[in-house]
Design a protein around this motif. Sequence first.
Motif, mmCIF file in Angstrom:
data_model
loop_
_atom_site.group_PDB
_atom_site.id
_atom_site.type_symbol
_atom_site.label_atom_id
_atom_site.label_comp_id
_atom_site.label_asym_id
_atom_site.label_seq_id
_atom_site.Cartn_x
_atom_site.Cartn_y
_atom_site.Cartn_z
ATOM 1 N N LEU A 121 0.804 -1.218 0.000
ATOM 2 C CA LEU A 121 0.000 0.000 0.000
ATOM 3 C C LEU A 121 0.839 1.270 0.000
ATOM 4 O O LEU A 121 0.313 2.370 -0.151
ATOM 5 N N ASP A 122 2.146 1.148 0.151
ATOM 6 C CA ASP A 122 2.992 2.337 0.023
ATOM 7 C C ASP A 122 3.021 2.850 -1.410
ATOM 8 O O ASP A 122 3.291 4.035 -1.643
ATOM 9 N N TYR A 123 2.766 1.959 -2.384
ATOM 10 C CA TYR A 123 2.819 2.346 -3.786
ATOM 11 C C TYR A 123 1.627 1.844 -4.601
ATOM 12 O O TYR A 123 1.129 2.541 -5.475
ATOM 13 N N CYS A 124 1.185 0.626 -4.344
ATOM 14 C CA CYS A 124 0.304 -0.076 -5.277
ATOM 15 C C CYS A 124 -1.167 0.284 -5.068
ATOM 16 O O CYS A 124 -1.677 0.229 -3.946
ATOM 17 N N ALA A 125 -1.843 0.584 -6.161
ATOM 18 C CA ALA A 125 -3.261 0.938 -6.108
ATOM 19 C C ALA A 125 -4.151 -0.259 -5.823
ATOM 20 O O ALA A 125 -5.312 -0.098 -5.442
ATOM 21 N N ALA B 23 -3.331 -2.702 -3.583
ATOM 22 C CA ALA B 23 -3.029 -3.270 -2.265
ATOM 23 C C ALA B 23 -4.077 -2.899 -1.222
ATOM 24 O O ALA B 23 -4.714 -1.844 -1.288
ATOM 25 N N ASN B 24 -4.214 -3.792 -0.241
ATOM 26 C CA ASN B 24 -5.085 -3.560 0.911
ATOM 27 C C ASN B 24 -4.304 -3.171 2.156
ATOM 28 O O ASN B 24 -4.876 -2.660 3.115
ATOM 29 N N ALA B 25 -3.009 -3.474 2.169
ATOM 30 C CA ALA B 25 -2.209 -3.272 3.377
ATOM 31 C C ALA B 25 -0.760 -3.029 2.988
ATOM 32 O O ALA B 25 -0.331 -3.330 1.869
ATOM 33 N N ARG B 26 -0.002 -2.505 3.917
ATOM 34 C CA ARG B 26 1.417 -2.260 3.694
ATOM 35 C C ARG B 26 2.227 -3.542 3.901
ATOM 36 O O ARG B 26 1.974 -4.273 4.851
ATOM 37 N N ILE C 296 10.344 -16.056 4.573
ATOM 38 C CA ILE C 296 9.142 -15.267 4.852
ATOM 39 C C ILE C 296 8.793 -14.480 3.601
ATOM 40 O O ILE C 296 9.649 -13.828 3.004
ATOM 41 N N LYS C 297 7.524 -14.537 3.210
ATOM 42 C CA LYS C 297 7.069 -13.865 1.999
ATOM 43 C C LYS C 297 5.785 -13.103 2.312
ATOM 44 O O LYS C 297 4.852 -13.662 2.883
ATOM 45 N N ILE C 298 5.753 -11.823 1.902
ATOM 46 C CA ILE C 298 4.677 -10.919 2.314
ATOM 47 C C ILE C 298 4.022 -10.291 1.091
ATOM 48 O O ILE C 298 4.699 -9.724 0.227
ATOM 49 N N SER C 299 2.696 -10.359 1.026
ATOM 50 C CA SER C 299 1.917 -9.691 -0.020
ATOM 51 C C SER C 299 0.942 -8.712 0.620
ATOM 52 O O SER C 299 0.340 -9.008 1.653
ATOM 53 N N GLY C 300 0.756 -7.575 -0.033
ATOM 54 C CA GLY C 300 -0.179 -6.578 0.466
ATOM 55 C C GLY C 300 -1.586 -6.745 -0.052
ATOM 56 O O GLY C 300 -2.475 -5.951 0.285
ATOM 57 N N CYS C 301 -1.815 -7.773 -0.869
ATOM 58 C CA CYS C 301 -3.172 -8.085 -1.326
ATOM 59 C C CYS C 301 -3.192 -9.502 -1.875
ATOM 60 O O CYS C 301 -2.156 -10.157 -1.991
ATOM 61 N N ASN D 16 -13.042 -3.639 7.672
ATOM 62 C CA ASN D 16 -13.669 -2.461 8.291
ATOM 63 C C ASN D 16 -12.729 -1.258 8.283
ATOM 64 O O ASN D 16 -12.631 -0.505 9.254
ATOM 65 N N GLY D 17 -12.012 -1.092 7.179
ATOM 66 C CA GLY D 17 -11.131 0.048 7.018
ATOM 67 C C GLY D 17 -9.786 -0.078 7.688
ATOM 68 O O GLY D 17 -8.968 0.849 7.623
ATOM 69 N N ALA D 18 -9.505 -1.212 8.325
ATOM 70 C CA ALA D 18 -8.241 -1.415 9.032
ATOM 71 C C ALA D 18 -7.408 -2.484 8.337
ATOM 72 O O ALA D 18 -7.952 -3.407 7.718
ATOM 73 N N GLU D 19 -6.081 -2.367 8.450
ATOM 74 C CA GLU D 19 -5.173 -3.363 7.890
ATOM 75 C C GLU D 19 -5.015 -4.519 8.874
ATOM 76 O O GLU D 19 -4.807 -4.311 10.065
ATOM 77 N N LEU D 20 -5.128 -5.730 8.346
ATOM 78 C CA LEU D 20 -4.880 -6.933 9.123
ATOM 79 C C LEU D 20 -3.947 -7.841 8.332
ATOM 80 O O LEU D 20 -3.898 -7.776 7.095
ATOM 81 N N TYR D 21 -3.251 -8.729 9.044
ATOM 82 C CA TYR D 21 -2.273 -9.602 8.403
ATOM 83 C C TYR D 21 -2.545 -11.053 8.792
ATOM 84 O O TYR D 21 -2.460 -11.414 9.958
ATOM 85 N N GLN D 22 -2.889 -11.850 7.779
ATOM 86 C CA GLN D 22 -3.103 -13.278 7.989
ATOM 87 C C GLN D 22 -1.769 -14.011 7.843
ATOM 88 O O GLN D 22 -0.942 -13.659 7.001
ATOM 89 N N ILE D 23 -1.578 -15.029 8.669
ATOM 90 C CA ILE D 23 -0.338 -15.804 8.628
ATOM 91 C C ILE D 23 -0.619 -17.200 8.084
ATOM 92 O O ILE D 23 -1.566 -17.868 8.513
ATOM 93 N N MET D 24 0.196 -17.595 7.111
ATOM 94 C CA MET D 24 0.127 -18.932 6.523
ATOM 95 C C MET D 24 1.414 -19.672 6.838
ATOM 96 O O MET D 24 2.464 -19.069 7.000
#
Length: 551
Positions: free
Chosen positions: A418-422, A424-427, A453-458, A478-486
């Motif tokens: 989310l720092d750059y990508c239109a 994305a849902n999260a940073r 470790i691999k991280i995606s913002g959407c 609900n407008g907040a960023e959350l991070y699911q762990i796999m």
Amino acid sequence: MYVYDSFDQALVDQRVDEFRDQVARRLAGELTEDQFRPLRLMNGLYLQLHAYMLRVAIPYGTLSADQMRALADIADTYDRGYGHFTTRQNIQFNWIKLNQAPDVLADLAAAQLHAIQTSGNVVRNVTADHFAGVTADEVDDPRVTAEILRQWSTLHPEFSFLPRKFKIAVIASAADRAAMRFHDIGLRVVRLSDGGLGYDVYVGGGMGRTPFVAPLLKTGLPAPELLSYLEAIMRVYNRYGRRDNIYKARIKILVNDLGVEKFASEVETEWADLRTQGVNLPAAEETRIRRFFALPGYDGDPAGAAALAAARAADPVLDAWARTNLHPHKVAGFAIVTVSLKPFGGIPGDATSAQMRAVADIADRFSLGEIRVTHEQNLVLPHVRAAEVPQVFTSLVKAGLGTPNAGLISDIIACPGLDYCALANARSIPVAQRISERFADLATQHDIGPLKIKISGCINSCGHHHAGHIGILGVEKNGAELYQIMLGGSGAEDAAIGGLLGPGFTPETVVDAVATVVATYVEQRRPGETFLAAVRRLGPAPFKERLYGPR
């Protein structure tokens, strides 16, 4: 490495002229954004949150030192002094001005680079093993195949408007360093029983909203028949692929819906016609392309290994770096060097223009002017004399590129988020930075051992979270960023999709959650057991209990 001929150069030069006219018409108001969008995407130009982003193709991840310098010049002239290397062996520039975009493409063309087919529903940049040509475990240099496919697929009239984007990866060893089975088509070069080369063909892999590990479609395809067989696959996909639903348009959905046997049958029927139509590459052309990838003429240097061993014994800092960032070369007395673009607390995959020039200079001096880009967002120097490794390390440290963490927990893959990508849902970037800072202690990293470790913002999975030993997916609720762990994914030869552990974590708690997962592994591992092996033995239960409490 491959060098453009007059046809290649004319093609990219003509594309620059074409795009310059299109941009002029857009700036003059003669084209609407809706009309201009497919034209710019054909040239790798995206409209992101803050500016235009240009994605530049680096075919199969191979760059010359002069090309790296050209990228550094572009970063300084048209961007903000840096570039971002991606999981598809490309580089992205995040701050391009539309009126300057044609000039960027012209500068790229002058360096035998381009941005053609780095976006759109076409065959994207063909990727390959970043150790290609210099590792002892391969049966052939997979870049030969990748270059053949690059030429075959570029502006192919039948595959210019596919149902969805299309990605191909090529490897030539049992070890998979290119996440081959997470591609639409994955090719493994093999040695056939008659001594010739062939391919095991995997079809229908991918990540995103519906991840699949590609199933094996055909074994032992004779190398001379590669193009006709791939064209048959593409025709079947073009004919039956969904165009009514973007989420069901990838070939992985078609293969899954039809089943592998039915899909293979359709391909065989199509192939029967194509095999006689002159689609396959003439042997003379294959020979011409192969010459570009002949191993540079250097002799083995057995004494070099002893010199390096002595240097490592005398310098624990060099030794710690070499433990992770140095890899065996197929020629005695040489080494393969991984250049980490993951400094502790840094942005994964970013390199400043000064660092690009430093790598180019080091490559010219120590690696025959050649550089590789990895799908793990690092760089590789493939032709380093073992005796000169200490000098390479000193030069890398001076450039801020001597982080000794390749393959360890801080060697994180992350998308721009989310720092750059239109989309994305999260940073992604801040999470990666804080994880690497949490585990910056080198002794701790070595104690943990190999951990990806691999991280995606959407859900689009540009950070390959599905294939992470620990995968992190940023979502919005609900407008907040959350991070699911796999947990338990892999992009290697043991390819697997990670399993979701449970509810997501906030930006403030996700790093603690990752630390809890790692601590659980450390407590319950067996002697010598890697993180991924422990996860597969233990299953998700102990990790879930530590994260969420008993259920």
